[in-house]
Write a protein that holds these residues in place. Structure first.
Motif, short mmCIF file in Angstrom:
data_model
loop_
_atom_site.label_atom_id
_atom_site.label_comp_id
_atom_site.label_asym_id
_atom_site.label_seq_id
_atom_site.Cartn_x
_atom_site.Cartn_y
_atom_site.Cartn_z
N ILE A 116 -6.36 4.84 -4.01
CA ILE A 116 -6.50 3.18 -3.30
C ILE A 116 -7.17 2.39 -4.41
O ILE A 116 -8.58 3.24 -3.56
CB ILE A 116 -5.69 2.72 -2.12
CG1 ILE A 116 -4.38 4.48 -2.59
CG2 ILE A 116 -5.96 1.49 -1.86
CD1 ILE A 116 -3.37 3.78 -0.95
N ASP A 117 -6.80 1.03 -4.48
CA ASP A 117 -8.47 0.42 -4.71
C ASP A 117 -9.54 0.32 -3.23
O ASP A 117 -8.69 -0.01 -3.06
CB ASP A 117 -7.37 -0.73 -5.90
CG ASP A 117 -8.65 -1.82 -6.00
OD1 ASP A 117 -9.14 -1.75 -6.60
OD2 ASP A 117 -8.70 -2.79 -5.28
N LYS A 118 -10.31 0.31 -4.21
CA LYS A 118 -11.69 0.38 -3.24
C LYS A 118 -10.85 -1.43 -2.66
O LYS A 118 -11.77 -1.04 -0.81
CB LYS A 118 -12.90 0.80 -3.41
CG LYS A 118 -13.79 0.82 -2.39
CD LYS A 118 -14.93 1.03 -2.58
CE LYS A 118 -16.37 0.90 -1.91
NZ LYS A 118 -17.51 1.36 -2.37
N GLU A 119 -11.53 -2.47 -2.61
CA GLU A 119 -11.48 -3.27 -2.42
C GLU A 119 -9.96 -4.01 -1.40
O GLU A 119 -10.04 -4.28 0.03
CB GLU A 119 -11.38 -4.09 -3.50
CG GLU A 119 -11.27 -5.84 -3.38
CD GLU A 119 -10.79 -6.84 -4.50
OE1 GLU A 119 -10.05 -8.08 -4.23
OE2 GLU A 119 -11.64 -5.99 -5.36
N LEU A 120 -8.93 -3.50 -1.94
CA LEU A 120 -7.66 -3.53 -1.45
C LEU A 120 -7.23 -2.67 0.66
O LEU A 120 -7.26 -3.16 0.97
CB LEU A 120 -6.32 -2.75 -1.89
CG LEU A 120 -5.25 -3.30 -1.56
CD1 LEU A 120 -5.13 -4.02 -1.31
CD2 LEU A 120 -4.04 -2.08 -2.18
N VAL A 140 -2.61 5.79 7.47
CA VAL A 140 -2.60 7.58 7.41
C VAL A 140 -2.71 7.39 5.53
O VAL A 140 -3.58 8.55 5.69
CB VAL A 140 -0.87 7.96 7.54
CG1 VAL A 140 -0.28 9.41 7.09
CG2 VAL A 140 -1.03 7.83 9.64
N VAL A 141 -2.03 6.82 5.28
CA VAL A 141 -1.60 6.72 3.36
C VAL A 141 -3.23 6.29 2.77
O VAL A 141 -3.77 6.97 1.82
CB VAL A 141 -1.16 5.17 3.03
CG1 VAL A 141 -1.38 5.69 0.85
CG2 VAL A 141 0.50 6.28 3.27
N LEU A 142 -4.16 5.78 3.92
CA LEU A 142 -5.74 5.22 3.11
C LEU A 142 -6.40 6.85 3.50
O LEU A 142 -6.91 7.27 2.57
CB LEU A 142 -6.12 4.04 3.91
CG LEU A 142 -5.28 3.01 3.51
CD1 LEU A 142 -6.27 1.67 5.09
CD2 LEU A 142 -6.08 1.81 2.49
N CYS A 143 -6.11 7.24 4.38
CA CYS A 143 -7.14 8.36 5.33
C CYS A 143 -6.75 9.18 3.79
O CYS A 143 -7.39 10.27 3.67
CB CYS A 143 -6.31 9.26 6.01
SG CYS A 143 -7.76 8.74 7.21
N LEU A 165 -8.39 -2.76 5.85
CA LEU A 165 -9.02 -2.20 7.42
C LEU A 165 -9.45 -3.74 7.82
O LEU A 165 -9.29 -3.44 9.39
CB LEU A 165 -10.03 -1.58 6.76
CG LEU A 165 -9.72 -0.31 6.10
CD1 LEU A 165 -10.92 1.25 6.23
CD2 LEU A 165 -8.86 0.99 7.56
N ARG A 166 -10.05 -4.63 7.31
CA ARG A 166 -10.48 -5.86 8.14
C ARG A 166 -8.76 -6.59 8.56
O ARG A 166 -9.44 -6.89 9.94
CB ARG A 166 -11.78 -6.59 6.39
CG ARG A 166 -12.62 -6.03 6.72
CD ARG A 166 -13.52 -7.46 5.83
NE ARG A 166 -12.52 -7.90 4.62
CZ ARG A 166 -13.08 -7.80 3.00
NH1 ARG A 166 -13.94 -6.88 3.11
NH2 ARG A 166 -12.40 -8.35 2.39
N ILE A 175 0.62 -1.66 0.09
CA ILE A 175 -0.06 -0.11 -0.09
C ILE A 175 1.30 0.99 0.04
O ILE A 175 0.21 2.67 -0.76
CB ILE A 175 -0.91 -0.11 0.79
CG1 ILE A 175 -2.43 -1.31 1.08
CG2 ILE A 175 -1.92 1.29 1.77
CD1 ILE A 175 -2.76 -1.16 2.18
N VAL A 176 1.39 0.75 1.10
CA VAL A 176 2.79 2.38 1.47
C VAL A 176 3.58 2.58 -0.21
O VAL A 176 4.09 3.57 0.03
CB VAL A 176 3.56 2.44 1.90
CG1 VAL A 176 4.25 3.68 2.58
CG2 VAL A 176 2.61 2.79 3.88
N HIS A 177 4.48 1.30 -0.96
CA HIS A 177 5.52 1.16 -1.47
C HIS A 177 5.15 0.84 -2.58
O HIS A 177 6.36 -0.89 -2.99
CB HIS A 177 6.60 1.35 -0.27
CG HIS A 177 7.24 2.03 0.47
ND1 HIS A 177 7.42 3.54 0.14
CD2 HIS A 177 6.92 1.79 1.84
CE1 HIS A 177 8.01 3.94 1.65
NE2 HIS A 177 7.19 3.16 2.73
#
Length: 301
Positions: free
Chosen positions: A207-211, A199-202, A216-217, A115-117
């Motif tokens: 970013i792909d919604k499914e990912l 932090v990155v997701l917010c 988060l799960r 996700i981050v890199h």
């Protein structure tokens, strides 16, 4: 002198056997189903599939020892399977506990990198890397757990003790180091990875919604596992050992029995990780919820 005068051991025999039986049934069904689904959908999980597979193997390894522990407590804590197998049983528990923490940490790091890199790791991390890292986790956990087998596990009452009946002060020092390496460091790594991921997701909408939902799960599953299973067990194990050290010196605090009971509850909770770890399969494979819905629909007819 031991801490028998400070605590009452009756609670353990009433509490742990029902928990072990429940975990054994749920754990075998959930892990069997999860591992079968994992192998069927191997490529969908990506590079974390190796870690998820090893996570399942640590659970099955431990679950197979639970029938012996159930017999042990039903026989009023009399171990009839020999001193060597007593140590092997306790060793399997430690492999499961710290192996689970290790593989969950690896999954967290891989999710963080994805996700981050993503551009840095895309195509560079292969299953071969995952296998090598998994072998290192098994080796490190085994090296950490091996000294535990050299401590006396059986006493004059033929009990199979989880820690030791002798050299409790020395064992406490060993266990503090074990907790630091086997639990605290992986916990801080996992916390750091998912803190950055959140932090990155917010901040990012690309970013792909499914990912994002999977991440988060998985974060929720990790919070559940650490808060319910791992943190209470590691904290209370050291507190109980400290209480035993004090009792051997003739110091008997009012809180000793409370710590002992809480410690036994944490032992029941920590073995729940073998039934909760399959939630990682649920998170990684979209087919499992659909299969569960179909199974429930069939059972309703």
């Amino acid at each position: 002198m031991n801490n028998t005068t400070c605590v009452s051991h009756d609670f353990t025999g009433r509490f742990l056997p029902p928990v072990y039986i429940l975990v054994l049934i749920i754990g075998l069904v959930a892990n069997g189903w999860g591992l079968k689904s994992l192998l069927h959908n191997w490529k969908k999980l990506g590079n974390v599939n190796v870690f998820v597979l090893n996570l399942g193997l640590t659970d099955v390894w431990y679950l197979l020892t639970l029938p012996f522990l159930v017999v042990y407590y039903f026989m009023d804590r009399k171990w009839i399977f020999g001193d060597v197998f007593c140590k092997i049983t306790r060793f399997c528990f430690n492999l499961n506990l710290y192996g689970s923490i290790g593989f969950l940490t690896c999954i967290s790091v891989y999710r963080y990198l994805a996700i981050v890199h993503p551009m840095r790791v895309m195509g560079r991390i292969t299953n071969t890397h995952s296998v090598a890292i998994s072998a290192m986790v098994w080796l490190l956990v085994s090296v950490q757990s091996l000294p535990d087998m050299f401590y006396t596990k059986k006493n004059s009452h033929a009990e199979c003790i989880e820690t030791t009946n002798e050299n409790v002060e020395e064992y406490l020092k060993y266990n503090l180091g074990w907790t630091l390496i086997g639990f605290c460091i992986p916990f801080l790594i996992t916390l750091g990875c998912y803190g950055h991921v959140i932090v990155v997701l917010c901040r990012t909408n690309t970013i792909d919604k499914e990912l994002k939902q999977k991440s988060l799960r998985l974060l929720f599953i990790l919070i559940l596992l650490f808060s319910v299973c791992y943190i209470p067990y590691n904290v209370l194990k050291n507190l109980n050992l400290w209480s035993r050290v004090l009792s051997r010196k003739g110091v008997c605090h009012k809180w000793s029995n409370g710590v002992y009971i809480a410690r036994q509850i944490s032992r029941g909770l920590v073995c729940l990780n073998s039934a909760l770890n399959p939630l990682v399969y649920l998170n990684g494979n979209e087919d499992i919820p659909a299969q569960l819905r179909r199974l429930l629909q069939r059972s309703s007819f």
